[in-house]
Motif scaffolding. Structure first.
Motif, PDB file in Angstrom:
ATOM      1  N   UNK A  44      94.505 -55.989 -42.992  1.00  0.00           N
ATOM      2  CA  UNK A  44      94.102 -55.832 -44.395  1.00  0.00           C
ATOM      3  C   UNK A  44      93.474 -54.466 -44.637  1.00  0.00           C
ATOM      4  N   UNK A  45      92.675 -53.997 -43.704  1.00  0.00           N
ATOM      5  CA  UNK A  45      92.054 -52.674 -43.840  1.00  0.00           C
ATOM      6  C   UNK A  45      93.112 -51.581 -43.866  1.00  0.00           C
ATOM      7  N   UNK A  46      94.129 -51.722 -43.020  1.00  0.00           N
ATOM      8  CA  UNK A  46      95.211 -50.741 -43.018  1.00  0.00           C
ATOM      9  C   UNK A  46      95.979 -50.736 -44.327  1.00  0.00           C
ATOM     10  N   UNK A  47      96.241 -51.923 -44.861  1.00  0.00           N
ATOM     11  CA  UNK A  47      96.932 -52.018 -46.146  1.00  0.00           C
ATOM     12  C   UNK A  47      96.100 -51.407 -47.270  1.00  0.00           C
ATOM     13  N   UNK A  48      94.794 -51.660 -47.247  1.00  0.00           N
ATOM     14  CA  UNK A  48      93.906 -51.113 -48.273  1.00  0.00           C
ATOM     15  C   UNK A  48      93.913 -49.584 -48.242  1.00  0.00           C
ATOM     16  N   UNK A  49      93.933 -49.011 -47.045  1.00  0.00           N
ATOM     17  CA  UNK A  49      93.973 -47.550 -46.919  1.00  0.00           C
ATOM     18  C   UNK A  49      95.252 -46.975 -47.505  1.00  0.00           C
ATOM     19  N   UNK A  50      96.325 -47.783 -47.505  1.00  0.00           N
ATOM     20  CA  UNK A  50      97.606 -47.342 -48.071  1.00  0.00           C
ATOM     21  C   UNK A  50      97.706 -47.613 -49.569  1.00  0.00           C
ATOM     22  N   UNK A  51      96.628 -48.104 -50.168  1.00  0.00           N
ATOM     23  CA  UNK A  51      96.614 -48.297 -51.610  1.00  0.00           C
ATOM     24  C   UNK A  51      96.841 -49.724 -52.092  1.00  0.00           C
ATOM     25  N   UNK A  52      96.968 -50.667 -51.157  1.00  0.00           N
ATOM     26  CA  UNK A  52      97.149 -52.062 -51.553  1.00  0.00           C
ATOM     27  C   UNK A  52      95.848 -52.595 -52.143  1.00  0.00           C
ATOM     28  N   UNK A  53      95.955 -53.240 -53.313  1.00  0.00           N
ATOM     29  CA  UNK A  53      94.778 -53.803 -53.972  1.00  0.00           C
ATOM     30  C   UNK A  53      94.789 -55.334 -53.963  1.00  0.00           C
ATOM     31  N   UNK A  54      95.958 -55.924 -53.753  1.00  0.00           N
ATOM     32  CA  UNK A  54      96.089 -57.380 -53.802  1.00  0.00           C
ATOM     33  C   UNK A  54      96.753 -57.889 -52.529  1.00  0.00           C
ATOM     34  N   UNK A 105      92.972 -60.089 -70.824  1.00  0.00           N
ATOM     35  CA  UNK A 105      93.003 -60.354 -69.390  1.00  0.00           C
ATOM     36  C   UNK A 105      93.042 -59.055 -68.603  1.00  0.00           C
ATOM     37  N   UNK A 106      92.424 -59.080 -67.451  1.00  0.00           N
ATOM     38  CA  UNK A 106      92.554 -57.965 -66.511  1.00  0.00           C
ATOM     39  C   UNK A 106      93.895 -58.116 -65.799  1.00  0.00           C
ATOM     40  N   UNK A 107      94.718 -57.090 -65.889  1.00  0.00           N
ATOM     41  CA  UNK A 107      96.065 -57.148 -65.316  1.00  0.00           C
ATOM     42  C   UNK A 107      96.274 -56.022 -64.312  1.00  0.00           C
ATOM     43  N   UNK A 108      97.105 -56.278 -63.336  1.00  0.00           N
ATOM     44  CA  UNK A 108      97.565 -55.248 -62.417  1.00  0.00           C
ATOM     45  C   UNK A 108      98.973 -54.856 -62.860  1.00  0.00           C
ATOM     46  N   UNK A 123     101.085 -47.383 -63.172  1.00  0.00           N
ATOM     47  CA  UNK A 123     101.483 -48.426 -62.233  1.00  0.00           C
ATOM     48  C   UNK A 123     100.553 -48.428 -61.025  1.00  0.00           C
ATOM     49  N   UNK A 124     100.283 -49.624 -60.529  1.00  0.00           N
ATOM     50  CA  UNK A 124      99.394 -49.766 -59.386  1.00  0.00           C
ATOM     51  C   UNK A 124      97.935 -49.858 -59.745  1.00  0.00           C
ATOM     52  N   UNK A 125      97.619 -49.767 -61.031  1.00  0.00           N
ATOM     53  CA  UNK A 125      96.229 -49.789 -61.468  1.00  0.00           C
ATOM     54  C   UNK A 125      95.937 -51.043 -62.306  1.00  0.00           C
ATOM     55  N   UNK A 126      94.654 -51.367 -62.412  1.00  0.00           N
ATOM     56  CA  UNK A 126      94.215 -52.467 -63.253  1.00  0.00           C
ATOM     57  C   UNK A 126      93.971 -51.970 -64.676  1.00  0.00           C
ATOM     58  N   UNK A 127      94.265 -52.823 -65.658  1.00  0.00           N
ATOM     59  CA  UNK A 127      94.043 -52.471 -67.046  1.00  0.00           C
ATOM     60  C   UNK A 127      93.746 -53.756 -67.825  1.00  0.00           C
ATOM     61  N   UNK A 128      92.904 -53.649 -68.839  1.00  0.00           N
ATOM     62  CA  UNK A 128      92.627 -54.788 -69.712  1.00  0.00           C
ATOM     63  C   UNK A 128      93.722 -54.870 -70.772  1.00  0.00           C
TER      64      UNK A 128
END
Length: 467
Positions: free
Chosen positions: A210-220, A408-411, A446-451
């Motif tokens: 999970x830490x490796x994925x997070x470093x690559x930009x994974x948020x979910x 709603x908060x969306x990805x 893309x790849x970001x959260x937005x309301x």
């Protein structure tokens, strides 16, 4: 082993409107020539998210060995070495996998590709038949033979690549497979035949991944397994999904953790307490129930009853108000009467699931249910699927109308055509609602959260504007 007649019925399937006969019987006049393409490995994935994960691990290993690898590339970019990761779960999935194998075996015959390798569940389950019927494939591998497949591809299996893989999903989410196989005795399911017994990954290994994925930009992170609730019993002698979640929520960069494929028997209720307390864990759970009639549940060997299942769902909603529940149902199981089906429809109407999938029963060889007579006609099975999904469509419409005017908060997963495509925390990729934002009027990254404020809704889609 699959009956010969049944297997040949699957083999002789239309591929792009041309029936490709078994290659051992086919007398081709085409002179085989080596393709002019340089060595590039194209991995093609069929089936579920667990297969997606396995393909990503394979590609990560290949890349680490210096191989050029691509995923589901087409035409001129597809490479000259093909690896097909197959599904063998139900008839439609098997047919799709056989079609794909035949298509590339034919391309090899015509000199368009040089080598074809097959792996995954279909190969694990039917390898002797496949080898006999489609000898033009270079080699077949099972679900646990990654080192052998890598060797055949000229690569070395690198044990030090703990969880490192080449992800194929949008950059903001990734699957995290926490265990392999299944110990459940469900009568209709062939997964244990193809995937073996439950084997959990350690918490430490999964956190590192999970830490490796997070470093690559994974948020979910989307946690997957054949049965999430069984996690840890083999390693820690207890159900340890809650312990795993407590560790994963501490991974910096991960903002959503989603739970897929929980079993209704023996559900670890501490997971609900953690879900309510930890904002990173989506208020969402995928819990395939399959049926609700007591007689069908007993024959399916599900280890539960209608009363227990109904109470479990009520406990879910009481513990986590607003939780989204996705389920999967099977209709047309051997012995399913109209009364059984009516009981199921009444249950669906009462429970009002947020999300649902429904499948016609598939009579699978070597399963316990295969000993029963497959006595529900195919047309009745399909009619029942349609009835259930029509009922669910109305439920989904009603629930989605309630979302209009709410924010709603969306990805944001991607841009497709005239819309940016996002999801709320209550929606999983590919199978649930999508939030569509008009790209001609609004820009979101893309790849970001937005309301997003919902302005319109259909049965299975939401339309909104960023705020």
């Amino acid at each position: 082993m699959v009956q010969k007649q049944a297997f040949l019925k699957i083999i002789a399937i239309e591929v792009e409107k041309n029936v490709i006969l078994p290659f051992r019987r086919r007398k081709s006049k085409i002179m085989r020539t080596k393709s002019s393409k340089k060595n590039k490995i194209n991995v093609i994935t069929l089936g579920c998210s667990k297969n997606v994960y396995d393909s990503e691990v394979l590609m990560g290993q290949l890349r680490a060995s210096g191989k050029e690898v691509t995923h589901e590339a087409k035409a001129a970019d597809e490479g000259n070495i093909i690896v097909i990761n197959t599904c063998g779960f139900i008839d439609n999935a098997k047919a799709e996998s056989v079609n794909m194998i035949l298509e590339y075996a034919d391309k090899k015959e015509r000199g368009l590709v040089d080598k074809v390798f097959v792996t995954g569940c279909l190969s694990e389950r039917y390898r002797p038949d496949l080898e006999k019927e489609i000898p033009n494939v270079d080699q077949f591998f099972g679900t646990t033979e990654l080192p052998g497949l890598l060797k055949a591809l000229g690569a070395d299996y690198k044990h030090e690549l703990l969880g490192e893989r080449l992800t194929t999903t949008p950059k903001n989410y990734a699957y995290l497979k926490i265990s392999e196989g299944c110990d459940r005795p469900c009568s209709f399911c062939a997964i244990p035949l193809m995937r073996g017994k439950n084997v959990s990954q350690t918490i430490e290994k999964l956190v590192k991944e999970a830490e490796g994925l997070a470093k690559d930009g994974v948020k979910e992170l989307i946690l997957i397994a054949q049965d999430l609730t069984y996690y840890g019993l083999d390693l820690y002698k207890k159900r340890a999904l809650g312990d795993l979640l407590e560790a994963l929520v501490k991974v910096e960069g991960i903002e959503w953790i989603r739970l897929h494929y929980a079993f209704p028997t023996g559900f670890p209720m501490d997971v609900l307490e953690i879900m309510k307390r930890e904002p990173k864990i989506c208020n969402y759970i995928d819990i395939p129930l399959q049926h609700i009639s007591d007689s069908i549940l007993k024959s399916m060997r599900r280890g539960t009853t209608q009363a227990k299942t109904t109470q479990l769902l009520k406990d879910f909603r009481a513990a986590v108000p607003g939780i989204t529940i996705r389920t999967t149902l099977i209709v047309g199981y051997p012995g399913e009467t109209q009364e059984d089906f009516d009981t199921l429809k009444d249950f669906v109407q009462e429970m009002k699931f947020d999300r649902m999938g429904c499948f016609a029963y598939s009579h699978e060889e070597n399963t316990h249910a295969y000993l029963l007579e497959d006595d529900v006609p195919d047309d009745v099975k399909q009619d029942r699927v349609n009835e259930i999904m029509e009922l669910q469509s109305q439920i989904s419409w009603d629930l989605n109308q309630e979302k209009i005017g709410k924010t709603f908060r969306c990805i944001i997963d991607r841009k497709e055509g005239a819309h940016f495509i996002g999801r709320t925390e209550f929606d999983s990729p590919d199978v649930d609602n999508e939030v569509l934002i008009d790209a001609s009027k609004h820009y979101v990254k893309t790849g970001e959260f937005v309301l997003v404020k919902i302005t319109e809704a259909t049965e299975f889609d939401l339309y909104g504007e960023p705020v």
